[in-house]
Write a protein that holds these residues in place. Structure first.
Motif: not given
Length: 401
Positions: A214-216, A221-222, A259-264
């Protein structure tokens, strides 16, 4: 991040987007840069020596830390409510770096009997090769945990919700018993992310994540993360990451997780809303024998889930009336939902744990630990809900034809 004018703590999404970075510090670039370097120059020979002795803050070598990783670590620590964080190359890298740092031969670990297959293999087949005793127990029954704790117990490790059947474990109750025995409580909170569950608030000492999920959030990615006390994180960075695993997160993947955190927060709301609707569909369909989803009132630990989790999550586990054969037929009938392992992606993914993610368990272990051969796990993505409903419904209906 600039102070807000109300002198109130910044909200979750605001911190996920802004914390720790000022565009003015990088030529006005709105997006934090990616630092693509493996090594760092020292101002002087003396400064380099001070860095190696830990007397000066700064960067030495990319295996230890990188400015892009450092920003990610600052943000995830804030979102989890922890003092510090460590970013590494994968979720398994996070768990391995933590375990190899904090454990020695002769120590004991108590784990919940239902965890991710590779974590189970690392703990029960890996650590035990080096003189560390590992005791799987059912942590939904606290008396089994208490019976397994000894003066040699150093760690209690569990997932909540658990992979793959979504059992929910009482974090506060387990942490209390671990601490009474002199052990640390470590929680894998990958299935929730800090957007809907923060184990440190319930007494856990350390939290680990597969940031791949979920974070990414995009399946590209890993990554892994550990959050906890600053001194413990420093120790894991120095020993577990630097010496024992070398599981360094690439700067590009650190950037992608940022980048993923911005929409988490937004994504988790959508994952959970769609999962709730699909869980209701599954629970009402005659082809389905049982559904395990923390948002259903029929879920055995519904009250506990509501207490620990602000939303019920994006994963559903279920069993069909026809067992394994029906599960195979269902998965092969799906047209939009993708047959794949992993979770937390924009795409909805379905898999069969007994033959896939949990095949590291023996058949006897799966039966003992509540992972039936007929169990199917669904990770609900971000597609239009009507399309997901239509695809799942037609596949279920085909089983009754």
């Amino acid at each position: 991040m600039r102070q807000n004018t109300r002198n109130a703590p910044a909200g979750f999404a605001t911190r996920a987007i802004h914390l720790g970075y000022e565009p003015a510090s990088e030529h006005g670039a709105l997006t934090p840069p990616i630092f693509m370097t493996s090594t760092y120059a020292f101002e002087s020979a003396e400064a380099g020596a001070e860095l190696f002795r830990g007397e000066r803050a700064g960067y030495i070598y990319g295996r230890n830390r990188n400015p892009t990783q450092a920003l990610l670590e600052e943000r995830i620590a804030s979102l989890e409510g922890g003092e510090a964080a460590l970013a590494v190359a994968s979720g398994m890298g996070a768990i391995a770096s933590l375990l190899w740092t904090l454990l020695s031969a002769g120590d004991e670990v108590v784990i919940d009997h239902t965890i991710y297959g590779s974590s189970f293999a690392l703990l029960t087949k890996g650590l035990t090769r080096f003189g560390i005793a590992v005791h799987p127990v059912d942590m939904t029954r606290l008396e089994t945990l208490e019976a397994a704790l000894t003066p040699k117990t150093k760690l209690v490790f569990f997932e909540t919700p658990a992979n793959p059947n979504l059992r929910v474990i009482d974090i506060a109750a387990v942490a209390e018993r671990a601490h009474a025995a002199g052990a640390l409580a470590v929680v894998d909170s990958t299935f929730c992310s800090p957007a809907i569950q923060r184990p440190l608030q319930f007494g856990a000492d350390l939290v680990v994540h597969s940031a791949t999920k979920y974070l990414g959030g995009h399946g590209d990615l890993l990554g892994g993360l550990v959050v906890g006390p600053a001194e413990t994180i420093k120790q894991i960075r120095t020993v577990g990451l630097r010496w024992l695993t070398g599981a360094t997160l690439s700067p590009i993947n650190a950037f992608l997780i940022l980048r993923g955190l911005k929409t988490l927060e937004l994504r988790m709301e959508r994952h959970c809303a769609s999962a709730s609707a699909l869980a209701e569909l599954l629970a009402s369909h005659p082809a389905v024998a049982r559904v395990s989803y923390p948002g259903l009132a029929s879920f055995p630990q519904y009250a506990l889930a509501k207490r620990q989790m602000s939303l019920p999550g994006g994963l559903i586990a279920f069993e069909l009336e026809g067992g394994v054969a029906a599960g195979t037929a269902l998965m092969n009938r799906l047209e939009l939902i993708t047959r794949a392992v992993s979770l937390g992606d924009a795409e909805t993914l379905i898999q069969h744990p007994a033959s896939m993610t949990h095949s590291t368990y023996s058949a006897e272990e799966r039966q003992k630990h509540g992972i039936s051969d007929g169990l199917v796990r669904l990770s609900v993505g971000l597609e239009t809900l009507d399309d997901l409903v239509n695809d799942l419904a037609q596949a279920l209906d085909s089983l009754r034809a």
